[in-house]
Design a protein around this motif. Structure first.
Motif, PDB file in Angstrom:
ATOM      1  N   LYS A  67      18.289  70.526  45.529  1.00  0.00           N
ATOM      2  CA  LYS A  67      18.427  70.842  47.107  1.00  0.00           C
ATOM      3  C   LYS A  67      18.767  69.466  47.415  1.00  0.00           C
ATOM      4  CE  LYS A  67      15.310  72.367  50.118  1.00  0.00           C
ATOM      5  NZ  LYS A  67      13.601  73.185  50.496  1.00  0.00           N
ATOM      6  N   GLN A  68      18.531  67.938  46.627  1.00  0.00           N
ATOM      7  CA  GLN A  68      18.713  67.019  47.494  1.00  0.00           C
ATOM      8  C   GLN A  68      20.157  66.453  45.794  1.00  0.00           C
ATOM      9  OE1 GLN A  68      17.746  65.380  49.114  1.00  0.00           O
ATOM     10  NE2 GLN A  68      16.729  67.147  49.938  1.00  0.00           N
ATOM     11  N   LYS A  69      20.440  67.378  45.612  1.00  0.00           N
ATOM     12  CA  LYS A  69      21.693  67.297  44.929  1.00  0.00           C
ATOM     13  C   LYS A  69      23.019  66.235  45.178  1.00  0.00           C
ATOM     14  CE  LYS A  69      26.028  69.740  44.156  1.00  0.00           C
ATOM     15  NZ  LYS A  69      26.661  70.960  43.096  1.00  0.00           N
ATOM     16  N   GLN A  70      23.672  65.798  46.677  1.00  0.00           N
ATOM     17  CA  GLN A  70      24.031  65.257  47.691  1.00  0.00           C
ATOM     18  C   GLN A  70      23.432  63.544  47.095  1.00  0.00           C
ATOM     19  OE1 GLN A  70      25.442  64.573  51.777  1.00  0.00           O
ATOM     20  NE2 GLN A  70      27.411  65.388  50.756  1.00  0.00           N
ATOM     21  N   VAL A  71      22.086  63.679  47.226  1.00  0.00           N
ATOM     22  CA  VAL A  71      21.366  62.327  46.905  1.00  0.00           C
ATOM     23  C   VAL A  71      21.948  61.429  45.827  1.00  0.00           C
ATOM     24  CG1 VAL A  71      19.365  61.058  47.642  1.00  0.00           C
ATOM     25  CG2 VAL A  71      20.466  63.241  48.953  1.00  0.00           C
ATOM     26  N   VAL A  72      20.885  62.617  44.652  1.00  0.00           N
ATOM     27  CA  VAL A  72      21.102  62.406  43.298  1.00  0.00           C
ATOM     28  C   VAL A  72      22.558  62.047  42.896  1.00  0.00           C
ATOM     29  CG1 VAL A  72      20.602  63.223  41.050  1.00  0.00           C
ATOM     30  CG2 VAL A  72      19.297  63.730  42.610  1.00  0.00           C
ATOM     31  N   PHE A  73      23.631  62.439  42.880  1.00  0.00           N
ATOM     32  CA  PHE A  73      25.020  62.972  42.869  1.00  0.00           C
ATOM     33  C   PHE A  73      25.404  61.056  43.239  1.00  0.00           C
ATOM     34  CE2 PHE A  73      26.099  67.320  41.962  1.00  0.00           C
ATOM     35  CZ  PHE A  73      26.541  66.559  40.370  1.00  0.00           C
ATOM     36  N   PHE A  74      24.535  61.017  44.862  1.00  0.00           N
ATOM     37  CA  PHE A  74      25.121  59.637  45.444  1.00  0.00           C
ATOM     38  C   PHE A  74      24.213  58.598  44.703  1.00  0.00           C
ATOM     39  CE2 PHE A  74      24.543  56.148  48.023  1.00  0.00           C
ATOM     40  CZ  PHE A  74      25.577  55.917  48.970  1.00  0.00           C
ATOM     41  N   ILE A  75      23.212  58.724  43.947  1.00  0.00           N
ATOM     42  CA  ILE A  75      22.718  57.508  43.606  1.00  0.00           C
ATOM     43  C   ILE A  75      23.199  57.204  41.963  1.00  0.00           C
ATOM     44  CG2 ILE A  75      20.254  56.696  42.065  1.00  0.00           C
ATOM     45  CD1 ILE A  75      18.883  58.972  44.837  1.00  0.00           C
ATOM     46  N   ILE A  76      24.003  58.296  41.421  1.00  0.00           N
ATOM     47  CA  ILE A  76      24.705  58.105  40.612  1.00  0.00           C
ATOM     48  C   ILE A  76      26.047  57.510  40.489  1.00  0.00           C
ATOM     49  CG2 ILE A  76      25.581  59.344  38.102  1.00  0.00           C
ATOM     50  CD1 ILE A  76      23.341  61.724  38.705  1.00  0.00           C
TER      51      ILE A  76
END
Length: 152
Positions: A7-16
């Motif tokens: 659900k939070q894939k974009q946030v996770v990728f942004f953090i990475i």
């Protein structure tokens, strides 16, 4: 946990992507802050501004890295033309750079008065200031880039 991550894939990728960009920025800052003063002695303190060139050059390295990681892995393109998107990204990055440099000066001058000795590793005053400024500006960057530059 897996559902939350999806659900939070974009946030996770942004953090990475942000983490990788921060590594590029912090690493290049360390290199610049060692070698630029050998050529430009006022780099340590240029009229009350600490490490100005090291900050500017390292921030540029981080911005370029972040742009490419953002368009490849984090955000969906298509809201604007590529030229407009790049111009908006650079405009936001320019403002973020000004904020980051300002926060760096505040942290360096008033918050982190000394280095941080972790026992096995010592973090210098300038590195503490740089890392803190990056973290603070990252929240603003994500919000603006997600809502105004790229499709949500």
């Amino acid at each position: 946990m897996k559902e939350l991550l999806l659900k939070q894939k974009q946030v996770v990728f942004f953090i990475i992507a942000g983490g990788l960009s921060a590594v590029m920025e912090i690493g290049s800052f360390k290199i610049f802050s060692i070698y630029i003063p050998l050529v430009f002695a006022d780099e340590y303190n240029y009229h009350g501004i600490y490490f100005p060139l090291s900050n500017i050059f390292s921030t540029a390295c981080g911005i370029i890295t972040n742009y490419f990681l953002s368009i490849w892995f984090v955000f969906v393109r298509g809201k604007h033309s590529k030229k407009k998107e790049f111009a908006y990204f650079m405009g936001v990055s320019f403002l973020s750079t000004i904020l980051s440099l300002t926060f760096f000066q505040i942290f360096f001058s008033f918050i982190f008065i000394d280095h941080l000795d972790l026992g096995f590793f010592v973090v210098s005053q300038e590195m503490l200031s740089k890392i803190s400024a990056i973290l603070l500006v990252s929240v603003l960057n994500y919000t603006v880039k997600k809502n105004f530059i790229f499709n949500g």
